[in-house]
Scaffold this motif. Structure first.
Motif, PDB file in Angstrom:
ATOM      1  N   TRP A 110     -23.338  30.901 -27.331  1.00 45.84           N
ATOM      2  CA  TRP A 110     -24.129  30.550 -28.512  1.00 45.84           C
ATOM      3  C   TRP A 110     -23.308  29.676 -29.472  1.00 45.84           C
ATOM      4  CZ3 TRP A 110     -23.513  33.042 -33.553  1.00 45.84           C
ATOM      5  CH2 TRP A 110     -24.488  32.652 -34.486  1.00 45.84           C
ATOM      6  N   LEU A 111     -22.076  30.088 -29.732  1.00 46.73           N
ATOM      7  CA  LEU A 111     -21.217  29.299 -30.621  1.00 46.73           C
ATOM      8  C   LEU A 111     -20.905  27.927 -30.017  1.00 46.73           C
ATOM      9  CD1 LEU A 111     -18.778  32.060 -31.903  1.00 46.73           C
ATOM     10  CD2 LEU A 111     -20.567  30.872 -33.199  1.00 46.73           C
ATOM     11  N   GLY A 112     -20.753  27.879 -28.701  1.00 45.07           N
ATOM     12  CA  GLY A 112     -20.536  26.606 -28.032  1.00 45.07           C
ATOM     13  C   GLY A 112     -21.718  25.668 -28.217  1.00 45.07           C
ATOM     14  N   PHE A 113     -22.922  26.207 -28.109  1.00 39.93           N
ATOM     15  CA  PHE A 113     -24.126  25.403 -28.334  1.00 39.93           C
ATOM     16  C   PHE A 113     -24.119  24.833 -29.745  1.00 39.93           C
ATOM     17  CE2 PHE A 113     -28.371  24.920 -30.047  1.00 39.93           C
ATOM     18  CZ  PHE A 113     -28.963  24.081 -29.119  1.00 39.93           C
ATOM     19  N   ILE A 114     -23.812  25.660 -30.722  1.00 46.51           N
ATOM     20  CA  ILE A 114     -23.801  25.214 -32.118  1.00 46.51           C
ATOM     21  C   ILE A 114     -22.742  24.125 -32.317  1.00 46.51           C
ATOM     22  CG2 ILE A 114     -23.245  25.916 -34.485  1.00 46.51           C
ATOM     23  CD1 ILE A 114     -24.624  28.600 -33.811  1.00 46.51           C
ATOM     24  N   ALA A 115     -21.549  24.324 -31.762  1.00 45.22           N
ATOM     25  CA  ALA A 115     -20.477  23.338 -31.924  1.00 45.22           C
ATOM     26  C   ALA A 115     -20.851  22.003 -31.288  1.00 45.22           C
ATOM     27  CB  ALA A 115     -19.183  23.882 -31.321  1.00 45.22           C
ATOM     28  N   ILE A 116     -21.370  22.038 -30.072  1.00 46.32           N
ATOM     29  CA  ILE A 116     -21.758  20.794 -29.391  1.00 46.32           C
ATOM     30  C   ILE A 116     -22.883  20.106 -30.153  1.00 46.32           C
ATOM     31  CG2 ILE A 116     -22.855  19.868 -27.315  1.00 46.32           C
ATOM     32  CD1 ILE A 116     -21.287  22.070 -25.755  1.00 46.32           C
ATOM     33  N   THR A 117     -23.864  20.876 -30.581  1.00 52.02           N
ATOM     34  CA  THR A 117     -24.997  20.307 -31.317  1.00 52.02           C
ATOM     35  C   THR A 117     -24.529  19.657 -32.616  1.00 52.02           C
ATOM     36  OG1 THR A 117     -26.518  21.908 -30.354  1.00 52.02           O
ATOM     37  CG2 THR A 117     -27.197  20.866 -32.410  1.00 52.02           C
ATOM     38  N   ASP A 118     -23.685  20.370 -33.348  1.00 46.40           N
ATOM     39  CA  ASP A 118     -23.223  19.873 -34.644  1.00 46.40           C
ATOM     40  C   ASP A 118     -22.330  18.654 -34.492  1.00 46.40           C
ATOM     41  OD1 ASP A 118     -23.162  20.403 -37.586  1.00 46.40           O
ATOM     42  OD2 ASP A 118     -21.003  20.461 -37.177  1.00 46.40           O
ATOM     43  N   ARG A 119     -21.398  18.689 -33.573  1.00 49.07           N
ATOM     44  CA  ARG A 119     -20.405  17.621 -33.443  1.00 49.07           C
ATOM     45  C   ARG A 119     -20.881  16.435 -32.623  1.00 49.07           C
ATOM     46  NH1 ARG A 119     -18.214  18.935 -37.732  1.00 49.07           N
ATOM     47  NH2 ARG A 119     -17.150  20.913 -37.727  1.00 49.07           N
ATOM     48  N   TRP A 120     -21.869  16.636 -31.762  1.00 50.45           N
ATOM     49  CA  TRP A 120     -22.285  15.553 -30.884  1.00 50.45           C
ATOM     50  C   TRP A 120     -23.653  15.008 -31.287  1.00 50.45           C
ATOM     51  CZ3 TRP A 120     -23.802  16.169 -25.081  1.00 50.45           C
ATOM     52  CH2 TRP A 120     -23.910  14.907 -24.497  1.00 50.45           C
ATOM     53  N   TYR A 121     -24.680  15.830 -31.165  1.00 49.85           N
ATOM     54  CA  TYR A 121     -26.033  15.357 -31.448  1.00 49.85           C
ATOM     55  C   TYR A 121     -26.237  15.023 -32.917  1.00 49.85           C
ATOM     56  CZ  TYR A 121     -27.293  17.319 -26.863  1.00 49.85           C
ATOM     57  OH  TYR A 121     -27.365  17.615 -25.538  1.00 49.85           O
ATOM     58  N   ILE A 122     -25.930  15.969 -33.785  1.00 50.35           N
ATOM     59  CA  ILE A 122     -26.219  15.786 -35.212  1.00 50.35           C
ATOM     60  C   ILE A 122     -25.388  14.640 -35.785  1.00 50.35           C
ATOM     61  CG2 ILE A 122     -26.046  16.849 -37.496  1.00 50.35           C
ATOM     62  CD1 ILE A 122     -26.974  19.482 -36.169  1.00 50.35           C
ATOM     63  N   ARG A 123     -24.110  14.561 -35.424  1.00 49.18           N
ATOM     64  CA  ARG A 123     -23.271  13.472 -35.948  1.00 49.18           C
ATOM     65  C   ARG A 123     -23.826  12.112 -35.518  1.00 49.18           C
ATOM     66  NH1 ARG A 123     -18.614  15.516 -38.942  1.00 49.18           N
ATOM     67  NH2 ARG A 123     -19.254  17.697 -38.972  1.00 49.18           N
ATOM     68  N   PHE A 124     -24.247  12.029 -34.255  1.00 51.98           N
ATOM     69  CA  PHE A 124     -24.832  10.785 -33.752  1.00 51.98           C
ATOM     70  C   PHE A 124     -26.092  10.431 -34.542  1.00 51.98           C
ATOM     71  CE2 PHE A 124     -27.818   8.489 -31.116  1.00 51.98           C
ATOM     72  CZ  PHE A 124     -27.048   7.441 -30.628  1.00 51.98           C
TER      73      PHE A 124
END
Length: 148
Positions: A110-124
């Motif tokens: 779950w935390l991995g999903f949040i980190a990837i989403t925040d750092r990859w998708y959202i930043r983009f």
């Protein structure tokens, strides 16, 4: 790697949680029937994500993560979160982690999903939104938090 769309990351995370929890003999922090507290989170998260997507479709803007943004949406769930679709996925996965007994493995997924989403998708997406909508998007960012 840009081709991995958020719903697929959600599914990969969910399946990974399930497989890891069942294949590894993980200690569950929450046992049946108390783990069922996760079910409302799964449903609420999916409803939030689906409702936010419906808002995009209704106003006729692009839902695809890596395409150019069409319109700045600031109503509905977007009044409370700049990323209600991602928030909905995260809430749903938290519910799944609870359903799976809140083992450390599922919480790490779950935390991995949040980190990837925040750092990859959202930043983009934020970069694309700043480029397209400029000060209007900057003002929106000052008024509405990224997650909640």
């Amino acid at each position: 790697m840009q081709k991995l769309l958020p719903p697929f990351l959600y599914l990969i995370t969910l399946i990974s949680m399930a497989l890891l929890c069942w294949s590894l003999d993980v200690n569950h922090l929450i046992v049946y029937p108390y783990n069922l507290v996760g079910l409302p989170f799964v449903l609420a998260g999916l409803l939030l994500a689906a409702g936010a997507k419906k808002t995009f479709v209704h106003v006729g803007t692009n839902v695809m993560t890596f395409s150019e943004p069409g319109k700045l949406v600031t109503h509905g769930a977007f009044k409370f979160s700049r990323n209600p679709m991602y928030l909905g996925f995260a809430v749903s996965l938290l519910g799944a982690a609870l359903l799976f007994g809140a083992g450390i493995v599922s919480l790490v997924c779950w935390l991995g999903f949040i980190a990837i989403t925040d750092r990859w998708y959202i930043r983009f997406e934020e970069r694309a939104m700043r480029e397209k909508f400029g000060s209007e998007y900057a003002q929106y960012c000052c008024q509405v938090r990224r997650w909640i």
